[in-house]
Write a protein that holds these residues in place. Structure first.
Motif, PDB file in Angstrom:
ATOM      1  N   ALA A 219      -5.368  -4.214   8.629  1.00 44.68           N
ATOM      2  CA  ALA A 219      -5.364  -3.144   9.637  1.00 44.68           C
ATOM      3  C   ALA A 219      -4.203  -2.196   9.405  1.00 44.68           C
ATOM      4  CB  ALA A 219      -5.267  -3.761  11.033  1.00 44.68           C
ATOM      5  N   ALA A 220      -3.020  -2.735   9.106  1.00 43.57           N
ATOM      6  CA  ALA A 220      -1.836  -1.895   9.012  1.00 43.57           C
ATOM      7  C   ALA A 220      -1.797  -1.119   7.707  1.00 43.57           C
ATOM      8  CB  ALA A 220      -0.588  -2.758   9.137  1.00 43.57           C
ATOM      9  N   PHE A 221      -2.248  -1.741   6.622  1.00 48.30           N
ATOM     10  CA  PHE A 221      -2.054  -1.109   5.328  1.00 48.30           C
ATOM     11  C   PHE A 221      -3.358  -0.631   4.696  1.00 48.30           C
ATOM     12  CE2 PHE A 221       1.448  -3.965   6.099  1.00 48.30           C
ATOM     13  CZ  PHE A 221       2.530  -3.119   5.883  1.00 48.30           C
ATOM     14  N   GLY A 222      -4.472  -0.874   5.362  1.00 46.83           N
ATOM     15  CA  GLY A 222      -5.738  -0.421   4.819  1.00 46.83           C
ATOM     16  C   GLY A 222      -6.050   0.981   5.296  1.00 46.83           C
ATOM     17  N   ASP A 223      -7.220   1.471   4.924  1.00 56.49           N
ATOM     18  CA  ASP A 223      -7.562   2.815   5.350  1.00 56.49           C
ATOM     19  C   ASP A 223      -8.566   2.804   6.492  1.00 56.49           C
ATOM     20  OD1 ASP A 223      -9.636   1.851   3.941  1.00 56.49           O
ATOM     21  OD2 ASP A 223      -9.458   3.259   2.265  1.00 56.49           O
TER      22      ASP A 223
ATOM     23  N   ASP B  37      -9.755   0.529  12.395  1.00 61.77           N
ATOM     24  CA  ASP B  37     -10.685   0.043  13.418  1.00 61.77           C
ATOM     25  C   ASP B  37     -11.477  -1.167  12.954  1.00 61.77           C
ATOM     26  OD1 ASP B  37      -9.933   1.847  15.302  1.00 61.77           O
ATOM     27  OD2 ASP B  37     -11.344   3.368  14.618  1.00 61.77           O
ATOM     28  N   SER B  38     -12.029  -1.078  11.749  1.00 61.37           N
ATOM     29  CA  SER B  38     -12.884  -2.193  11.322  1.00 61.37           C
ATOM     30  C   SER B  38     -12.047  -3.470  11.207  1.00 61.37           C
ATOM     31  CB  SER B  38     -13.572  -1.855  10.000  1.00 61.37           C
ATOM     32  OG  SER B  38     -12.678  -1.986   8.936  1.00 61.37           O
ATOM     33  N   ALA B  39     -10.813  -3.324  10.739  1.00 64.78           N
ATOM     34  CA  ALA B  39      -9.978  -4.524  10.641  1.00 64.78           C
ATOM     35  C   ALA B  39      -9.631  -5.066  12.025  1.00 64.78           C
ATOM     36  CB  ALA B  39      -8.706  -4.203   9.862  1.00 64.78           C
ATOM     37  N   ALA B  40      -9.342  -4.145  12.963  1.00 65.98           N
ATOM     38  CA  ALA B  40      -8.990  -4.596  14.311  1.00 65.98           C
ATOM     39  C   ALA B  40     -10.162  -5.338  14.950  1.00 65.98           C
ATOM     40  CB  ALA B  40      -8.588  -3.399  15.162  1.00 65.98           C
TER      41      ALA B  40
ATOM     42  N   ILE C  73     -11.402  -7.978   1.400  1.00 66.08           N
ATOM     43  CA  ILE C  73     -11.963  -7.441   0.157  1.00 66.08           C
ATOM     44  C   ILE C  73     -12.226  -5.950   0.294  1.00 66.08           C
ATOM     45  CG2 ILE C  73     -14.060  -7.491  -1.230  1.00 66.08           C
ATOM     46  CD1 ILE C  73     -13.908 -10.470  -1.156  1.00 66.08           C
ATOM     47  N   GLU C  74     -12.613  -5.544   1.499  1.00 69.39           N
ATOM     48  CA  GLU C  74     -12.859  -4.116   1.730  1.00 69.39           C
ATOM     49  C   GLU C  74     -11.589  -3.317   1.446  1.00 69.39           C
ATOM     50  OE1 GLU C  74     -13.819  -3.202   5.733  1.00 69.39           O
ATOM     51  OE2 GLU C  74     -14.605  -1.227   5.269  1.00 69.39           O
ATOM     52  N   GLN C  75     -10.443  -3.892   1.818  1.00 72.96           N
ATOM     53  CA  GLN C  75      -9.179  -3.175   1.613  1.00 72.96           C
ATOM     54  C   GLN C  75      -8.521  -3.558   0.295  1.00 72.96           C
ATOM     55  OE1 GLN C  75      -8.723  -0.852   3.488  1.00 72.96           O
ATOM     56  NE2 GLN C  75      -9.898  -1.359   5.300  1.00 72.96           N
ATOM     57  N   ASP C  76      -9.274  -4.170  -0.607  1.00 80.77           N
ATOM     58  CA  ASP C  76      -8.773  -4.552  -1.928  1.00 80.77           C
ATOM     59  C   ASP C  76      -7.631  -5.557  -1.873  1.00 80.77           C
ATOM     60  OD1 ASP C  76     -10.626  -2.884  -2.928  1.00 80.77           O
ATOM     61  OD2 ASP C  76      -9.262  -1.220  -3.273  1.00 80.77           O
ATOM     62  N   LEU C  77      -7.595  -6.369  -0.850  1.00 76.63           N
ATOM     63  CA  LEU C  77      -6.551  -7.402  -0.786  1.00 76.63           C
ATOM     64  C   LEU C  77      -7.097  -8.689  -1.399  1.00 76.63           C
ATOM     65  CD1 LEU C  77      -5.533  -6.744   2.926  1.00 76.63           C
ATOM     66  CD2 LEU C  77      -4.297  -6.012   0.905  1.00 76.63           C
ATOM     67  N   TYR C  78      -7.412  -8.624  -2.695  1.00 79.85           N
ATOM     68  CA  TYR C  78      -8.113  -9.746  -3.320  1.00 79.85           C
ATOM     69  C   TYR C  78      -7.282 -11.015  -3.322  1.00 79.85           C
ATOM     70  CZ  TYR C  78     -11.045  -5.974  -4.885  1.00 79.85           C
ATOM     71  OH  TYR C  78     -11.848  -4.892  -4.891  1.00 79.85           O
ATOM     72  N   TRP C  79      -5.953 -10.847  -3.550  1.00 78.53           N
ATOM     73  CA  TRP C  79      -5.144 -12.052  -3.636  1.00 78.53           C
ATOM     74  C   TRP C  79      -5.070 -12.778  -2.307  1.00 78.53           C
ATOM     75  CZ3 TRP C  79      -4.274 -14.924  -7.468  1.00 78.53           C
ATOM     76  CH2 TRP C  79      -4.252 -14.371  -8.748  1.00 78.53           C
TER      77      TRP C  79
END
Lengths: 524, 489
Positions: free
Chosen positions: B320-324, B327-330, B408-414
């Motif tokens: 939520a904080a670092f993605g684009d 809302d979807s993360a929240a 994965i949507e925000q490319d946080l694969y690790w």
């Protein structure tokens, strides 16, 4: 609605069994239900059109529309026989476990029927998330079957089974999610529908490992390789088989392992064609090694059930070899071998279970000379042994022959390695047969306080359909191959850009049949 | 100037206050005789339900109150539902729990409701000072609730530990607020989030300290590594209903407050902050899961599991904080909190049902024979454990599915990869009770398994049913949360 009926009927039966008032009704009721279930699945013959590779009897409902997850079922030549194998084995298993499972039979049959739903569901689900749900769900009943009704080290075995499978499938879940987002970026909408995902071109760079398609390919492959199980991730299988009760082993070997190879055929190769092509050698190699390794390890097993378990590793190696040969011989053979393995290894586990019930021992050394005491059992065992080592006229021959043809076409070295495995297969099975049935009577056989009885009527009835199938599939493979032919040819011809369409109306060779009309009316 | 709309926004809290006061008043005017527990619980549940309806009547439009100090938006509304629901179940568990039965029940309900009021304040706060007030109100009530337990040693230790460490964390939090005020010139969250980017780009050190301390303060409340050490001791020492309340309502509210603070694209200016938070998330998951494996006491297992879940939720926060797509993360964080709360309530309910001595709790091995003596409870617990392990088609699966999806949507694969690895590890300790219940032969000791508490049993069965039902039909819930949150602006 036929597919939904086939998938969820067992679950309904499981619920009925759970509330059945009398404990003594459970087994007869379960057997009846299993037969009904098999009969219903036979209706597939009526409505399935073998001439087209398209997906048939499709059913579609949105499930989580926001994420593009749907309830999409469909059947084609690839899954057709697997569904029937699953429904066919259930009555066999129920009848075969009549006396093997002696405690908590109600819970046992509930678990068995619930497992049936999960397995059937994963063969007909055409939505990746739905498939995943069924795929994972199948772990739960099997976890209980091994853990509650298993042998001494059942808890260890069932935990190992669960954790192993979970590692692979959770990583696959990440892959599924990634694919769904790739679909959103390229197709414009999120979807888990496999037919849509086939259209994706996931970026692939040859010669470089860290690219999306290769990573996805390996993530999916790992999940299915563990399930198959392929060398070197097979180590859960012997433990699970040895500890599982006989019916658990039959279902595990007969159907659950096929969920892995089915996954390769349905998802891995079509979704990631370039990576599959590029890394096919890895799987040809592992398949061939699995064949030889499984056979060698089987040879030295002192325990009959463990021997059969390792023979499964070997046999499933053939299937992987055939699949990654990616030509029509190989793929046809692989599908055929999946069925063979279900029939003959299932039969072997049943036979081992029968003798275990009598003596409570599976140690080969303690037997010997069984042929004199139990002649009918010996004949049955011999037939199944022949099938397992793929002697002509039995089903095993057709499958292995086709796979070897395909394997040689694809890669001579690995094909030759597999042929070595054929010889070794004959060695370990026949050697076991010799030690158990011929020669000096072993301590268990000559034990006068516990004379061994030959197979009873029930046990004979259990084996008859399996033996019939062994010869039927060995002598007349054509009717069986007819149903897979169109799909396999479509698969091989379009392996670079595999696509499937949904057959709107079940038309049989140009003219509408009565069943098709009725089906259409139902749809409206 | 206090307007009517200000009162309306805090109306649920006022209702709660009144509903919680009535039983205590009855007691006072009745020469200090405890009213029938039934009366007390009826008032409490009525109050919670009424507060829920009041909140529902105000949902749909974003409202602010008391000069923007409070904000009632979709996130707040759903957070409120979640907190009220958790509180209702916790009170139901407390009703006939060994620790509370017919003893100071009205006071306990009063304190619990007081804590709910603090939680709601925290949920709706739009100003860091109010956030602080919320945290303090919430925590003070809980300190007393823990200390009130009949159990002598463990609960006092837990209460003291929680109090000392909590005060310490509050002090840090307050210090952080002061530093942020020094750099931003306001304690209003929107004013701060608007300037985050600028301050981080300019490498304003004071602000760095401020935001860091703020995060530390929050991290303590939701037990994120390395501020999780109190969790197992406090969870074990507290009466189980209170533990359930802490593990659900407190966590939910704190995470939502964190979401509010993180509602800014400005954080992307400092990638180091993201990697620091990612490490915290990974460590929290890993430490929670590995420590849970080593525990014998079922309550401690669940305590560590709740630490691990905080780690999972951190993934959503980071997205939520670092993605684009905030809302979807929240939405997913809310959904995950929902699934987590249901499963946690259910599993603590079982402990509440079976434990005979407060604070000691029961060991995993004590569950032996449960399947024989209480098949329904055993089955319900099994469903919840499978859900916690993330096996489909349960709610826990869809929670994890959407959480990893957001990662994965925000490319946080690790992060997703670590989350998956940790899920596998967690399967081991979630399934151990199942092994004990179903796969070990029960001996005579299992006669000691006495189940008490009708309402707690109902809680367990109800939550187990919910995990399956909502698991199969997660779409409507997800849609409702989505609609509520997207209406925020």
């Amino acid at each position: 609605m036929l597919l939904s009926l086939i998938v969820f009927l067992p679950l309904l039966f499981a619920l009925v069994l759970a509330i059945l008032p009398k404990e003594s009704w459970i087994r007869p009721a379960a057997f009846g239900f299993a037969l009904i279930q098999f009969a219903v699945s036979l209706l597939l013959f009526k409505s399935f059109d073998p001439a087209t590779p398209a997906v048939q009897l499709a059913e579609f409902f949105p499930w989580v529309p926001a994420l593009g997850i749907s309830y999409l079922l469909g059947i084609d030549g690839i899954s057709f026989w697997l569904v029937l194998l699953t429904t066919f084995l259930l009555p066999v298993v129920v009848l075969g476990s009549w006396t093997a499972v002696d405690k908590k039979s109600r819970a046992f049959h509930c678990a068995l029927f619930a497992l049936q739903t999960a397995m059937l569901g994963s063969f007909v689900a055409l939505d990746l998330v739905l498939f995943y749900v069924f795929f994972e769900l199948s772990l739960v009943p099997m976890y209980f079957i091994i853990g509650i009704w298993g042998g001494q080290r059942r808890v260890y075995a069932t935990m190992k089974f669960f954790l192993y499978t979970m590692v692979g499938s959770l990583l696959m879940l990440l892959g599924i999610i990634y694919l769904m987002f790739t679909a959103r970026d390229t197709l414009g909408y999120m979807t888990a529908n496999v037919l849509e995902l086939y259209k994706l071109k996931v970026p692939f760079v040859a010669g470089e490992f860290l690219n999306p398609q290769s990573l996805l390919f390996f993530v999916f492959s790992l999940a299915f390789a563990i399930k198959v199980p392929m060398f070197p991730v097979h180590t859960w299988l012997p433990d699970a088989h040895v500890e599982a009760p006989t019916p658990g082993s039959v279902v595990l070997a007969g159907v659950m392992l096929k969920m892995g190879t089915y996954g390769f055929l349905r998802f891995v190769i079509p979704l990631f064609p370039e990576a599959a092509e590029h890394y096919a050698w890895v799987f040809l190699f592992l398949g061939a090694v699995g064949i030889v390794y499984g056979a060698l390890v089987a040879m030295v097993q002192p325990d009959m059930k463990k021997l059969v378990a390792y023979s499964s590793v070997s046999h499933m190696g053939y299937v992987v070899l055939g699949l990654f040969a990616m030509n029509s011989y190989g793929v046809t053979g692989a599908i055929y071998q999946m069925l063979n393995h279900g029939v003959s290894t299932g039969a072997l586990f049943l036979l081992v279970g029968m003798i275990y019930e009598r003596t409570h021992s599976r140690e080969i050394e303690r037997y010997g000379g069984l042929a004199k005491v139990m002649p009918i059992y010996t004949i049955l065992f011999f037939i199944v042994t022949l099938s397992s080592i793929a002697v002509p006229m039995t089903n095993g021959f057709v499958g292995e022959f086709l796979i070897l043809l395909g394997g040689f076409q694809a890669n001579k070295a690995f094909g030759s390695l597999a042929v070595v495995g054929v010889v070794l297969g004959a060695v370990y099975m026949l050697w076991m047969f010799k030690r158990v049935f011929f020669g000096e009577a072993g301590p268990l056989v000559k034990d006068e306080h516990h004379p061994l009885h030959d197979v009873g009527v029930r046990e004979f009835v259990v084996m008859v359909p399996l033996v019939i199938l062994i010869f039927w599939m060995g002598l007349m493979p054509e009717p069986f191959l007819k149903y897979t032919k169109a799909s396999v040819e479509h698969f091989v011809a379009n392996k670079d850009a595999y696509q499937l369409t949904i057959l709107e109306s079940p038309v049989e060779t140009g003219k509408l049949t009565a069943a098709a009309v009725a089906d259409q009316k139902e749809k409206k | 100037m206090i307007a009517l709309k200000d009162i309306l926004v805090v109306a649920p809290m006022l209702v709660l206050l009144v509903a919680s006061l009535i039983p205590v008043m009855i007691k006072v005017f009745n020469s200090n005789r405890e009213p029938a527990p039934f009366v007390t619980i009826a008032y409490s549940i009525l109050g919670l339900v009424a507060a829920g309806f009041l909140t529902a009547s105000m949902s749909g439009v974003k409202q602010t109150a008391f000069s923007d100090a409070l904000v009632l938006d979709g996130m707040g509304v759903w957070g409120t539902y979640l907190v009220l629901g958790s509180a209702a179940f916790a009170i139901m568990m407390a009703y006939d729990h060994v620790d509370t039965y017919k003893r100071l029940f009205s006071e306990k309900c009063f304190l619990m409701m007081g804590s709910v009021i603090g939680t709601l304040t925290l949920l709706l706060s739009n100003d860091l000072i109010v956030t602080f007030l919320g945290i303090e109100t919430m925590s003070l009530c809980i300190y007393i609730l823990i200390a009130m337990s009949r159990e002598e040693v463990l609960s006092k230790e837990a209460s003291f530990k929680y109090f000392v460490l909590g005060s310490f964390a509050s002090a840090i939090f307050l210090y952080g607020i002061a530093m942020i005020y020094g750099t931003v010139g306001s304690t209003q969250i929107p004013a701060i989030t608007a300037k985050v980017g600028e301050l981080l780009t300019n490498k304003n050190h004071l602000f760095y300290f401020g935001i860091g301390m703020l995060i530390l303060g929050f991290a303590f409340k939701v037990s994120i590594f390395p501020f999780h050490f109190w969790t197992p001791d406090v969870y074990q020492g507290s009466p189980t209903p209170i533990t359930a309340f802490m593990a659900t309502a407190v966590k939910t509210a704190t995470f939502i407050a964190m979401l509010r603070v993180f509602q800014s694209t400005g954080y992307q200016a400092e990638p180091k902050l993201m990697s620091a938070l990612s490490w915290l998330a990974v460590m929290t998951m890993t430490v929670g899961n590995t420590a849970a494996i080593l525990q014998k006491n079922f309550k401690r297992v669940l305590a560590y599991s709740s630490v691990a879940h905080s780690g999972y939720i951190m993934i959503g926060l980071i997205a939520a904080a670092f993605g684009d797509n905030y809302d979807s993360a929240a939405i997913i964080v809310l959904f995950y909190l929902f699934s987590y709360s249901i499963m946690t309530l259910g599993s603590f309910a079982l402990i509440g049902i079976l434990e005979k001595k407060v604070g000691v709790g029961l060991n995993v091995d004590d569950l032996k024979g449960l399947a024989k003596k209480h098949p329904v409870l055993a089955a319900a617990l099994t469903v919840i454990l499978f859900s916690l392990a993330g096996v489909p088609p349960t709610l826990g699966f869809f929670g994890k599915f959407s959480l990893f999806g957001v990662a994965i949507e925000q490319d946080l694969y690790w992060l997703a990869f670590w989350g998956v690895l940790n899920s596998v590890v967690s399967v081991y300790y979630y399934l151990r009770p199942v092994v004990v219940i179903y796969m070990t032969e029960s001996d005579e000791t299992s006669d000691e398994l006495v189940a008490t508490g009708g309402l707690a049993k109902a809680t367990l069965v109800f939550t187990a049913a919910l995990t399956v039902i909502i698991g199969l039909a997660s779409s409507p819930l997800l849609e409702m949360v989505r609609a509520a949150v997207l209406n925020r602006h």
